[in-house]
Design an enzyme around this catalytic site. Structure first.
Site, short mmCIF file in Angstrom:
data_model
loop_
_atom_site.label_atom_id
_atom_site.label_comp_id
_atom_site.label_asym_id
_atom_site.label_seq_id
_atom_site.Cartn_x
_atom_site.Cartn_y
_atom_site.Cartn_z
N SER A 1 7.37 51.44 60.10
CA SER A 1 6.44 50.47 59.39
C SER A 1 5.10 50.85 59.75
CB SER A 1 6.99 49.27 59.73
OG SER A 1 6.37 48.32 58.81
N GLU B 1 9.10 55.69 52.20
CA GLU B 1 9.86 54.27 52.00
C GLU B 1 8.64 53.07 51.91
OE1 GLU B 1 9.81 51.41 54.40
OE2 GLU B 1 8.52 52.36 55.85
N HIS C 1 12.68 49.81 55.30
CA HIS C 1 12.73 48.45 55.98
C HIS C 1 14.29 47.90 55.27
CE1 HIS C 1 8.69 49.02 56.40
NE2 HIS C 1 8.63 47.92 56.95
#
Length: 312
Positions: free
Chosen positions: A108, A206, A276
């Site tokens: 992230s 992602e 995630h």
């Protein structure tokens, strides 16, 4: 494991949204042979961050200062690493890690640190689970745990991925440096000295909470900057928690993937279990990857990365 492996947490971004989740993550790790040495940082709060800039910077500068064989684990993502990039002494961290090797794991917002570290020092980190979202989950995903342990216990690891959308457009074998992470964070570093210039790499991407048109816009930015065409392959992971509206008129992530495949000269493969999501791989950022693709999926083998001694 014959003895507990120390875990040093780093909270470089947001603070824990739920103290119970954080405590559950620490307890789960303890039950599986790990000992969190600095759980006190979970109590820090400053605005939306897990402490002041100075406190969070100290977390990062402490990487490699714990005894060799310690696991360095990010608490969570959110936002905050970008505020610190121009103050981080990456060369100092790399020297400390050379003396006291430690796998550095997170994803992230932590992508910003990982790619800057790679750009400045060629140091390898791991895009993988974090304390809250993964080890604090109920239940902890067995696939995530299997591959987390599988990667960190040995210097090479292989995973087979089944294609989820009815056929990959490329068959063959290729290799290159594995790199990437969160798409928004990758794009945020473009044009800066923190962006790693990888030629002939295997780029994985992602994102979360980004509707398809924003994903396409960011991919287009990477394509127009020459990043995508410089790779040997692009692997798309999990793009989740977004919504489409009536205005999209059928335009969805499948449309984005089809557009990418038509526009790019490099293979764009889907189905990488990373992002995630609970079911995620642990991927060594900056290590070597060998990709063998078929119509029904691909095999990804990674090698040449740090390991965690004592992991059973």
């Amino acid at each position: 494991m014959s003895a507990a492996i120390d875990v040093r947490l780093i909270a470089g971004s947001g603070y824990p949204h739920d103290a119970n989740v954080a405590a559950r993550g620490c307890e789960w790790l303890k039950a599986h042979g790990f000992h969190v040495t600095n759980a006190d940082i979970l109590q820090r709060r400053h605005l939306r961050f897990a402490g002041t800039d100075d406190e969070r910077l100290a977390d990062l500068h402490g990487i490699g200062m714990a005894p060799a064989g310690t696991l360095t684990l990010a608490v969570r993502g959110g936002y905050g690493i970008g505020r610190l990039l121009d103050r981080i002494d990456f060369e100092r961290i790399a020297a400390q890690v050379d003396e006291r090797p430690t796998p550095i794991v997170g994803h992230s917002d932590f992508t910003s640190f990982q790619l800057a570290y790679l750009a400045r020092t060629r140091g390898i980190t791991f895009a993988g689970p974090m304390l809250l979202a993964d080890f604090g989950a109920e239940p902890v995903d067995p696939f995530m745990w299997e591959h987390f342990v599988g990667v960190l216990r040995g210097p090479d690891h292989t995973v087979c991925v089944q294609e989820p959308q009815g056929g990959q457009p490329f068959s063959g074998e290729l290799s290159g440096v594995l790199w990437g992470g969160n798409l928004a964070m990758v794009c945020s570093l473009l044009g800066t000295s923190y962006f790693p210039h990888i030629e002939g790499g295997v780029l994985f991407l992602e994102d979360v909470n980004e509707p398809p048109y924003r994903i396409e816009r960011m991919l287009l930015q990477l394509e127009q900057a020459g990043v995508l065409r410089a790779q040997r392959a692009v692997l798309l992971g999990d793009f989740s928690s977004y919504r489409v509206t009536d205005y999209d008129n059928g335009y969805d992530m499948d449309s984005v993937v089809a557009w990418c495949r038509d526009r790019l000269s490099v293979p764009v493969l889907t189905g990488l279990p990373f992002g995630h999501c609970a079911r995620k791989l642990t991927l060594p950022v900056g290590a070597m990857a060998r990709l063998t693709a078929r119509a029904d999926g691909f095999t990804l083998s990674v090698s040449g990365y740090p390991v965690l001694p004592g992991l059973g």
